[in-house]
Design an enzyme around this catalytic site. Structure first.
Site, mmCIF file in Angstrom:
data_model
loop_
_atom_site.group_PDB
_atom_site.id
_atom_site.type_symbol
_atom_site.label_atom_id
_atom_site.label_comp_id
_atom_site.label_asym_id
_atom_site.label_seq_id
_atom_site.Cartn_x
_atom_site.Cartn_y
_atom_site.Cartn_z
ATOM 1 C CE1 TYR A 125 19.877 26.978 53.167
ATOM 2 C CE2 TYR A 125 17.640 27.845 53.122
ATOM 3 C CZ TYR A 125 18.558 26.872 52.762
ATOM 4 O OH TYR A 125 18.155 25.799 51.997
ATOM 5 C CB THR A 162 15.784 26.557 49.209
ATOM 6 O OG1 THR A 162 14.684 26.888 50.021
ATOM 7 C CG2 THR A 162 16.714 27.763 49.157
ATOM 8 C CG ASP A 163 10.376 27.211 49.088
ATOM 9 O OD1 ASP A 163 11.310 27.256 49.919
ATOM 10 O OD2 ASP A 163 9.217 26.821 49.386
ATOM 11 C CD GLU A 164 13.926 29.147 53.592
ATOM 12 O OE1 GLU A 164 14.662 30.029 54.012
ATOM 13 O OE2 GLU A 164 13.477 28.227 54.294
ATOM 14 C CE LYS A 195 20.691 25.963 48.571
ATOM 15 N NZ LYS A 195 21.534 24.737 48.407
#
Ligand code: NAD
Ligand code: DAU
Length: 358
Positions: free
Chosen positions: A164, A138-140, A168
């Site tokens: 989260y 993810t970009d997060e 990741k």
């Protein structure tokens, strides 16, 4: 057990009963009839086999209900199906849940990824030719941007803020460590927010479409000023196909559609579209907007630079946002039964009955 004669490739897709995974499974099963696609999914609250009804009887498709953290089972699947490619999507994916229950996120996202990596390493045993371990991220992991026009690049330093995104980020590092330490052919992609059919209605877009339909409040976090970069899920699945086949070992690719929206503006588009499609007068559902306490650690802005993917591998989004949102709203309005089965919990009872005696 379904018998499948040896095909060109045997690909393990994890998390294939979830939102993005179901689109990836559908694409691979239909586009590559000479690949055997094994969908490994634990069927958590987020997994739903109704997402794959249309392909469940395809001769090149096998579903296995298992937990990626169960190393022995994962190892035996590698042997049983001679897996030569992994596309790993299984994860706990919802930021709000990670704030309440970070342990589950560390278990599945970190230890589960490690379990898959170890099983692949064990089974492939240093014979890397023709093998591929592709991790979907993810970009997060890159943290939060300000309102300054900057973008996340593949080289942006990791700076995760939620449990989260921290989980990741950790899993991404493990995947790269297996490439650097053991020479495993790996790929990592970091994608922006997806939208489209089959998304679990805890996420902004399906939750709000359903609430508008039922005249329920739309809980906008904070002032609704946070920005997300939205990509139609089928375009993400197409990107995964391109990268799985043509990406370079050990590389990272960002995936996004250069499509930034403030949350409150998305909410207004959803209200406008749902009201129009339901035949309501314009503005009917505006009063449902309810500003609520902000998400703790809420990242201000995400925006992905996917130039590398375009210039090196030729991928571009196929849908403009207006078209994608129209399709998405129509899909949810036309699939009320799918939504009702989730909101009533009916879909989980079905699996419990189906798997009780296995
Ligand atoms: P989702 O929550 O809809 O689906 C996750 C799937 O994983 C479910 O089918 C669930 O049953 C399965 N799963 C969970 N724990 C498991 C376990 N221990 N063992 C086996 N299966 C398990 O998630 P999604 O939105 O489709 O996201 C898929 C992947 O893409 C995730 O890795 C996520 O981090 C990543 N991603 C999502 C987005 C997005 O906008 N949704 C954007 C970028 C990256
Ligand atoms: O950026 C990619 C990520 O996008 C993925 O890695 C995650 O798996 C996926 O869930 C998604 O994370 P977000 O937190 O951005 O998605 P969500 O739909 O939960 O929220 C989108 C934005 O809307 C976010 O700024 C929070 C806000 N929001 C969300 C909900 C559910 C609200 O204002 N109200 C809500 O009720």
């Amino acid at each position: 057990m379904q018998r499948v004669t040896r095909m060109k490739r045997s690909i393990l897709i994890t998390g294939g009963a979830g939102f993005i995974g179901s689109h990836v499974v559908r694409l691979f099963v239909t586009k590559y009839p000479d690949y055997h696609i094994i969908n490994l999914d634990k069927l958590t609250y987020a997994g739903n086999l109704a997402n794959l009804k249309d392909i469940e009887n395809a001769p090149n498709y096998t579903f296995v209900r298992a937990d990626i953290c169960d190393f022995d089972t994962v190892c035996s699947l590698f042997g049983q199906y001679s897996i030569d490619g992994v596309i790993h999507l299984a994860a706990e994916s919802h930021v709000d849940r990670s704030i309440k229950d970070p342990f589950t996120f560390a278990r599945t996202n970190v230890l589960g990824t490690l379990s898959l990596l170890q099983a692949a390493k064990h089974h492939w045993n240093g014979e890397w030719a023709g093998k591929r371990f592709y991790h979907i991220s993810t970009d997060e992991v890159y943290g939060a941007l300000q309102f300054d026009g900057s973008l996340f690049h593949e080289t942006t330093k990791y700076d995760p803020h939620s449990p989260y995104s921290a989980s990741k980020a950790s899993s991404d590092h493990f995947v790269r460590a297996f490439h650097d330490t053991y020479g495993m052919p790996t790929l990592v992609t970091n994608c922006s927010n997806n939208y489209g059919p089959y998304q679990f209605p805890e996420k902004l877009i399906p939750l709000f479409i359903n609430n508008i339909r039922h005249g329920k409040p739309l809980p906008v976090y904070g002032k609704g000023e946070n920005v997300r970069d939205w990509l139609y899920v089928v375009d993400h699945a197409r990107a995964i196909d391109t990268i799985f086949h043509n990406g370079k070992d050990g590389e990272t690719y960002n995936i996004g559609g250069f499509n930034e929206w403030k949350n409150i503006d998305i909410v207004k588009v959803l209200i406008k579209t749902v009201d129009r499609l339901l035949g309501n007068a314009p503005g009917t559902s505006e009063h449902l907007i309810t500003y609520v306490t902000d998400r703790p650690g809420h990242d201000l802005r995400y925006a992905i630079d996917s130039t590398k993917l375009k210039t090196e591998l030729g991928w571009e989004p196929s849908l403009q946002f207006e078209e994608g949102i129209e399709k998405t709203v129509r899909w949810y309005l036309d699939h009320q039964e799918w939504m009702d089965n989730i909101t009533s919990g009916e879909y989980e009872k079905y699996y419990d009955d189906m798997y009780k005696n296995r």
